[in-house]
Design a protein around this motif. Structure first.
Motif, PDB file in Angstrom:
ATOM      1  N   MET A 162      45.779  18.889  32.097  1.00 45.24           N
ATOM      2  CA  MET A 162      46.422  19.421  33.292  1.00 45.24           C
ATOM      3  C   MET A 162      45.839  18.795  34.556  1.00 45.24           C
ATOM      4  N   MET A 163      44.514  18.660  34.616  1.00 47.04           N
ATOM      5  CA  MET A 163      43.869  18.130  35.816  1.00 47.04           C
ATOM      6  C   MET A 163      44.204  16.664  36.040  1.00 47.04           C
ATOM      7  N   TRP A 214      56.505  20.617  44.007  1.00 47.73           N
ATOM      8  CA  TRP A 214      57.427  21.045  42.958  1.00 47.73           C
ATOM      9  C   TRP A 214      57.521  19.996  41.854  1.00 47.73           C
ATOM     10  N   ALA A 215      57.537  18.733  42.248  1.00 47.76           N
ATOM     11  CA  ALA A 215      57.642  17.657  41.246  1.00 47.76           C
ATOM     12  C   ALA A 215      56.403  17.624  40.357  1.00 47.76           C
ATOM     13  N   ILE A 216      55.204  17.780  40.959  1.00 47.25           N
ATOM     14  CA  ILE A 216      53.971  17.779  40.167  1.00 47.25           C
ATOM     15  C   ILE A 216      53.922  18.998  39.267  1.00 47.25           C
ATOM     16  N   ARG A 217      54.337  20.148  39.796  1.00 47.21           N
ATOM     17  CA  ARG A 217      54.356  21.362  38.982  1.00 47.21           C
ATOM     18  C   ARG A 217      55.268  21.186  37.770  1.00 47.21           C
ATOM     19  N   SER A 218      56.435  20.622  37.992  1.00 51.41           N
ATOM     20  CA  SER A 218      57.385  20.394  36.892  1.00 51.41           C
ATOM     21  C   SER A 218      56.817  19.418  35.871  1.00 51.41           C
ATOM     22  N   ARG A 219      56.101  18.406  36.356  1.00 51.75           N
ATOM     23  CA  ARG A 219      55.517  17.422  35.439  1.00 51.75           C
ATOM     24  C   ARG A 219      54.436  18.066  34.579  1.00 51.75           C
ATOM     25  N   ILE A 220      53.584  18.911  35.196  1.00 51.25           N
ATOM     26  CA  ILE A 220      52.547  19.609  34.421  1.00 51.25           C
ATOM     27  C   ILE A 220      53.191  20.492  33.361  1.00 51.25           C
ATOM     28  N   GLY A 249      53.090  22.036  29.048  1.00 52.68           N
ATOM     29  CA  GLY A 249      53.585  23.369  28.747  1.00 52.68           C
ATOM     30  C   GLY A 249      52.881  24.463  29.532  1.00 52.68           C
ATOM     31  N   ILE A 250      52.011  24.105  30.481  1.00 50.58           N
ATOM     32  CA  ILE A 250      51.237  25.080  31.250  1.00 50.58           C
ATOM     33  C   ILE A 250      51.946  25.362  32.580  1.00 50.58           C
TER      34      ILE A 250
END
Length: 432
Positions: free
Chosen positions: A84-85, A119-125, A130-131
């Motif tokens: 995730m990091m 939002w794009a980074i959140r969606s990628r994570i 799956g987190i």
């Protein structure tokens, strides 16, 4: 500008990645020895389960509400955190990993719409690991942390703010009136750095909301509550007081302590446990390129169980500062033999490495006795590399060797899930 990326119910979310059947059900992760709840799904929170609540107090919810309790799978959580990091780092040029599930990202020089980028980074994570996570953006660490909290609770705040939709909140994109409305709707105890005691004192003084706190005079806050709360107020007012740390500072002490799965009564079992703890502490010591000058060893009985009480510790000085596992374990065993007494049911023990300094610091002294000065740094590096690749305990000091399987002192983990990403035998297999 700073962003805080925070995983939602991280331990539970990691379990759900590999067991989708847990979605929508109340789930908790339990602490060492399955003692208390250290992570809760939203469904578990809705049942009234509190953070840190003992397992024996909520066990009845298994039958009554379908609660699912899992032993903490730290190998899985650590690996998922690393994944995730590494993705979160794409949000900005600098990163400070604050905890296993939180990361501050520096946004200086980042162009474009920061909300859309978040939002794009959140969606990628979410897609790659799956987190689910929330992202808060603000000009200081405290405001970024507060923005993250607001993002998670935006549906409970009055008004409609496109820049503060659930899971992403950019405080800089809000108008002053909207920002005041959000701060008015947020209780003062939600501010990072305002603990339970200070929070109650603030409420007694008529400071009930974040907006109330931001309007206080920093000098008055310092005279009444101290410099720590003054720094918090200044950060809420937009003045950066807490810098971004690209790398955490070296620890001044390194400890490894554990509660036993079963009470320990015999010296060989205690030596085995202490040897293991000293070995783990030595790995952490080498990871930050430090050496230790002293080692503290302790053991005690449980204050909650009947029987005779025992609690002792000893500090063992080292001839020379070292990060050598063999020497640290040897010294820890010397300490154990000094404090051990038969007839007690020991519930916990541990070691603490103290008097830490940089490994580049060399001390010269007049040796009146011969001393083994052979350089074992390459051996330690090799041991760490093997344990990192093949799993903790693959190579260890002889006194930490497990003579029983499992050892009597090992943690109780009756509900442990597979180590899906760090053990070949536990890797999930997709079948047609």
């Amino acid at each position: 500008m700073l962003a805080l990326i925070d995983a939602s119910n991280f331990y539970v979310s990691c379990e759900r990645v590999f067991r989708p059947s847990l979605n929508g059900r109340p789930v908790v992760s339990l602490s060492n020895n399955d003692g208390c709840a250290i992570a809760r799904s939203n469904e578990a929170k809705a049942l009234g389960i509190k953070m840190g609540q003992p397992w024996h107090e909520i066990r009845h919810l298994e039958e009554e509400a379908g609660l699912i309790a899992l032993s903490a799978n730290f190998a899985l959580y650590g690996d998922m955190s690393n994944r995730m990091m590494s993705i979160a780092a794409g949000l900005g040029p600098t990163q400070e990993i604050y905890s296993i599930d939180e990361s501050f990202i520096g946004l200086d020089g980042v162009r474009g719409d920061l909300t859309k980028r978040s939002w794009a980074i959140r969606s990628r994570i979410l897609q790659w690991t799956g987190i689910p996570c929330g992202i808060g953006i603000g000009p200081t660490k405290t405001l970024a942390k507060l923005a993250n909290h607001i993002a998670k609770t935006a549906d409970r705040k009055p008004g409609s703010y496109p820049e503060c939709m659930a899971t992403v909140c950019n405080l800089e994109a809000l108008t002053p009136s909207d920002l005041d409305a959000l701060f008015t709707a947020t209780e003062v105890g939600e501010v990072w750095g305002v603990g339970r005691r200070i929070g109650q004192q603030l409420r007694d003084a008529g400071v009930n909301t974040v907006l109330d706190l931001t309007r206080l005079s920093p000098s008055m806050v310092r005279s009444r509550w101290g410099v720590v709360l003054e720094r918090t107020v200044r950060e809420l007012q937009g003045q950066p007081c807490i810098g971004l740390e690209d790398a955490p500072p070296p620890k001044q002490q390194i400890a490894c302590t554990r509660s036993f799965g079963q009470p320990v009564t015999e010296l060989p079992d205690l030596i085995e446990a202490i040897s293991e703890f000293a070995s783990r502490a030595a790995e952490k010591l080498r990871r930050q390129s430090s050496v230790a000058g002293q080692i503290l060893v302790f053991a005690h009985t449980s204050p909650f169980r009947p029987g005779p009480r025992f609690s002792k510790s000893v500090v063992v000085p080292l001839r020379r500062p070292t990060d050598d596992s063999r020497l640290l374990v040897q010294s820890a065993v010397v300490g154990v033999r000094q404090i051990y007494q038969s007839g007690y049911r020991l519930s916990k023990a541990g070691v603490m490495l103290m008097d830490l300094s940089s490994e580049t610091v060399k001390q010269c002294e007049l040796d009146l006795e011969p001393i083994d000065t052979r350089d074992r740094s390459k051996l330690m590096m090799t041991m760490d590399a093997l344990n990192s690749r093949f799993g903790r305990g693959t190579v260890h000091v002889g006194s930490a060797s497990r003579q029983r399987a499992p050892s009597d002192w090992s943690m109780r983990q009756e509900r442990l899930t597979p180590q899906y990403t760090t053990r070949w035998s536990d890797m999930p297999v997709a079948r047609a």
